[in-house]
Design a protein around this motif. Sequence first.
Motif, PDB file in Angstrom:
ATOM      1  N   CYS A 355     -10.060 -10.783  -5.163  1.00 26.92           N
ATOM      2  CA  CYS A 355     -10.944 -10.504  -6.342  1.00 26.92           C
ATOM      3  C   CYS A 355     -10.629  -9.140  -6.708  1.00 26.92           C
ATOM      4  O   CYS A 355     -10.676  -8.748  -7.910  1.00 26.92           O
ATOM      5  CB  CYS A 355     -12.515 -10.509  -6.131  1.00 26.92           C
ATOM      6  SG  CYS A 355     -13.070 -12.558  -5.848  1.00 26.92           S
ATOM      7  N   SER A 356     -10.536  -8.076  -5.770  1.00 28.95           N
ATOM      8  CA  SER A 356     -10.431  -6.825  -6.080  1.00 28.95           C
ATOM      9  C   SER A 356      -9.034  -6.503  -6.828  1.00 28.95           C
ATOM     10  O   SER A 356      -8.860  -5.992  -7.831  1.00 28.95           O
ATOM     11  CB  SER A 356     -10.314  -5.984  -4.868  1.00 28.95           C
ATOM     12  OG  SER A 356     -10.594  -4.517  -5.133  1.00 28.95           O
ATOM     13  N   ILE A 357      -8.008  -7.065  -6.124  1.00 29.20           N
ATOM     14  CA  ILE A 357      -6.759  -7.234  -6.946  1.00 29.20           C
ATOM     15  C   ILE A 357      -6.824  -7.840  -8.419  1.00 29.20           C
ATOM     16  O   ILE A 357      -6.295  -7.155  -9.221  1.00 29.20           O
ATOM     17  CB  ILE A 357      -5.633  -8.028  -5.996  1.00 29.20           C
ATOM     18  CG1 ILE A 357      -5.571  -7.080  -4.765  1.00 29.20           C
ATOM     19  CG2 ILE A 357      -4.408  -8.168  -6.657  1.00 29.20           C
ATOM     20  CD1 ILE A 357      -4.714  -7.920  -3.579  1.00 29.20           C
ATOM     21  N   ARG A 358      -7.277  -8.835  -8.479  1.00 20.70           N
ATOM     22  CA  ARG A 358      -7.586  -9.548  -9.834  1.00 20.70           C
ATOM     23  C   ARG A 358      -8.181  -8.532 -10.746  1.00 20.70           C
ATOM     24  O   ARG A 358      -7.844  -8.554 -12.066  1.00 20.70           O
ATOM     25  CB  ARG A 358      -8.343 -10.670  -9.511  1.00 20.70           C
ATOM     26  CG  ARG A 358      -8.647 -11.379 -11.054  1.00 20.70           C
ATOM     27  CD  ARG A 358      -7.293 -11.797 -11.677  1.00 20.70           C
ATOM     28  NE  ARG A 358      -7.659 -12.518 -13.030  1.00 20.70           N
ATOM     29  CZ  ARG A 358      -6.849 -12.871 -13.913  1.00 20.70           C
ATOM     30  NH1 ARG A 358      -5.558 -12.512 -14.000  1.00 20.70           N
ATOM     31  NH2 ARG A 358      -7.385 -13.742 -15.086  1.00 20.70           N
ATOM     32  N   ASN A 369     -10.221   0.490  -7.923  1.00 21.71           N
ATOM     33  CA  ASN A 369      -9.265   0.631  -6.978  1.00 21.71           C
ATOM     34  C   ASN A 369      -9.921   1.258  -5.433  1.00 21.71           C
ATOM     35  O   ASN A 369      -9.392   1.124  -4.598  1.00 21.71           O
ATOM     36  CB  ASN A 369      -8.428   1.740  -7.363  1.00 21.71           C
ATOM     37  CG  ASN A 369      -7.226   1.425  -8.266  1.00 21.71           C
ATOM     38  OD1 ASN A 369      -6.229   1.037  -7.745  1.00 21.71           O
ATOM     39  ND2 ASN A 369      -7.421   1.133  -9.428  1.00 21.71           N
ATOM     40  N   ASP A 370     -11.246   1.869  -5.918  1.00 21.42           N
ATOM     41  CA  ASP A 370     -11.831   2.558  -4.776  1.00 21.42           C
ATOM     42  C   ASP A 370     -12.448   1.184  -3.761  1.00 21.42           C
ATOM     43  O   ASP A 370     -12.456   1.347  -2.602  1.00 21.42           O
ATOM     44  CB  ASP A 370     -13.319   3.125  -5.303  1.00 21.42           C
ATOM     45  CG  ASP A 370     -14.135   3.664  -4.066  1.00 21.42           C
ATOM     46  OD1 ASP A 370     -13.695   4.468  -3.243  1.00 21.42           O
ATOM     47  OD2 ASP A 370     -15.367   3.241  -4.148  1.00 21.42           O
ATOM     48  N   THR A 371     -12.962   0.196  -4.680  1.00 22.58           N
ATOM     49  CA  THR A 371     -13.365  -1.003  -3.946  1.00 22.58           C
ATOM     50  C   THR A 371     -12.169  -1.414  -2.883  1.00 22.58           C
ATOM     51  O   THR A 371     -12.315  -1.912  -1.767  1.00 22.58           O
ATOM     52  CB  THR A 371     -13.714  -1.875  -4.761  1.00 22.58           C
ATOM     53  OG1 THR A 371     -14.957  -1.607  -5.479  1.00 22.58           O
ATOM     54  CG2 THR A 371     -14.111  -3.254  -4.261  1.00 22.58           C
ATOM     55  N   THR A 392      -6.220   6.158  -5.247  1.00 22.03           N
ATOM     56  CA  THR A 392      -7.309   5.952  -6.131  1.00 22.03           C
ATOM     57  C   THR A 392      -7.933   7.579  -6.455  1.00 22.03           C
ATOM     58  O   THR A 392      -8.453   7.665  -7.666  1.00 22.03           O
ATOM     59  CB  THR A 392      -8.577   5.330  -5.335  1.00 22.03           C
ATOM     60  OG1 THR A 392      -8.038   3.926  -4.926  1.00 22.03           O
ATOM     61  CG2 THR A 392      -9.865   5.228  -6.001  1.00 22.03           C
ATOM     62  N   ILE A 393      -7.750   8.344  -5.623  1.00 24.01           N
ATOM     63  CA  ILE A 393      -8.050   9.772  -6.029  1.00 24.01           C
ATOM     64  C   ILE A 393      -7.268  10.467  -7.166  1.00 24.01           C
ATOM     65  O   ILE A 393      -7.884  11.072  -7.837  1.00 24.01           O
ATOM     66  CB  ILE A 393      -7.973  10.663  -4.698  1.00 24.01           C
ATOM     67  CG1 ILE A 393      -9.032  10.221  -3.535  1.00 24.01           C
ATOM     68  CG2 ILE A 393      -8.044  12.319  -4.881  1.00 24.01           C
ATOM     69  CD1 ILE A 393      -9.139  11.181  -2.391  1.00 24.01           C
ATOM     70  N   LYS A 408     -14.515  10.552   1.028  1.00 23.74           N
ATOM     71  CA  LYS A 408     -15.161  10.239   2.458  1.00 23.74           C
ATOM     72  C   LYS A 408     -14.263   9.114   3.354  1.00 23.74           C
ATOM     73  O   LYS A 408     -14.169   9.056   4.440  1.00 23.74           O
ATOM     74  CB  LYS A 408     -16.599   9.710   2.372  1.00 23.74           C
ATOM     75  CG  LYS A 408     -17.842  10.457   1.708  1.00 23.74           C
ATOM     76  CD  LYS A 408     -18.919   9.750   1.396  1.00 23.74           C
ATOM     77  CE  LYS A 408     -20.015  10.701   1.125  1.00 23.74           C
ATOM     78  NZ  LYS A 408     -21.172  10.037   0.745  1.00 23.74           N
ATOM     79  N   LEU A 409     -13.709   8.195   2.524  1.00 22.04           N
ATOM     80  CA  LEU A 409     -12.972   7.133   3.093  1.00 22.04           C
ATOM     81  C   LEU A 409     -11.740   7.815   3.761  1.00 22.04           C
ATOM     82  O   LEU A 409     -11.392   7.568   5.048  1.00 22.04           O
ATOM     83  CB  LEU A 409     -12.732   5.831   2.377  1.00 22.04           C
ATOM     84  CG  LEU A 409     -11.525   5.045   2.679  1.00 22.04           C
ATOM     85  CD1 LEU A 409     -12.350   4.034   3.858  1.00 22.04           C
ATOM     86  CD2 LEU A 409     -11.258   4.098   1.468  1.00 22.04           C
TER      87      LEU A 409
END
Length: 417
Positions: A355-358, A369-371, A392-393, A408-409
Amino acid sequence: MILRLFFLSIAMMASTSGFASDTTLIFRQLSYSKLFDTAKEENKIVMLYFHFDGCGACFQMEKTAFSDPEVARFYNSNFINFEVNTLKEKGIEVNKVYSIKMHPTYLFLDQSGNELHRIVGVFSPEEFLEQARHIITNGKVLSDYKKQYAAGNRDSDFLFAYCYMLRDAFELDSSIVMDYLNTVEPHDLSEEKNLKFIYEFCVHNSQTFIPFDSPYFSFLKQNKEKFYVYLEKDQVTARIARIINEACYIAIEHKDEPAFKKAIQALEEYDTGEPYLFKETDGRITGIMGIHLVLQTSLAFYDRIGDTVHYNKTLESYISKIWDDENSLNFYAWGVVNSQANAGETNKIKTAIKCSIRSIELNNNYANNDTYAWLLYKSGDQQKALTQAEKTIEIAKKNNENYTETQKLVDLIKTGK
């Protein structure tokens, strides 16, 4: 009676006050230590205004109600007005006495510093003036109502007024609402004041005050047309849907399958495929309830009870519904990042990554992108998660967005903590 006479004596003095011609509310420039001595000398009530620089609601009050000539005349004549900026040194010290956290707050105190009345939030000039007039001319103060309630006063008119007083003080709870409704005869629920009361307080400050299994919710649901006469149809519907949806999640929390089935059946009628915007009585939009409510709550229920088979089957249906909706895809994926799930954990993470890629394919932005980075970390692929987090940053920097959570990640992966 003594308190009422005290208020009336102040009201009679108003016409002779030197502040009667002021066109804006005046705050006394004196030290807090002198405040109550001044109140005794002038035989006035103290009004403390708690605010801070940058408070939008405070600024609105200052530009509207405080600048209204009629408001200014009445407050300047009848009160010692004193401002407390809770983020500045002197205000911080004063607020240690009162511990005010919501802004703006207005406290009305007697000459010994005892709290008489409290209101919170934004009021129109007319509303702000009405509050003051009730205090001065009627002796209608929250502290007195609290004492009456504690002494056992359950008169219907008293409870009705008490609910609105507590609302304005941001102290209302569901028990007082139910106390009032329990005094109303069933045939009187259709009166205009009670229809508006149920509408306003069935959901209040994002909390359900009139529960799904109460007779008053049944009245609301079965008599929608009566509410439409005075209130917006879509907002009546939004409140009904909100209460049913919450009933589903209460049943989920308690793993109560019969209660869940009853609530989900009721929810089907309100699962229209359109989101519900939730508006307060003053027109402010304070919430939104998304689409596919039945599928979402069913997923949560099967997850809670650990039913992997039904969870995966429902998940497949849900994903097919949201496949072209970037926000819903990211919302689901982020929910998996934060979940402490029981059902289908491995499949859930794989599906969330899909789902995130989609979502990124549909609209490549910082949020999705963070997700994706967090999901990769949750799946155990730390190297790929780090690469994605750093990417993402860069997106955030390019668009001048806050990337604290992604950093943080990165720190979590690099330090192993």
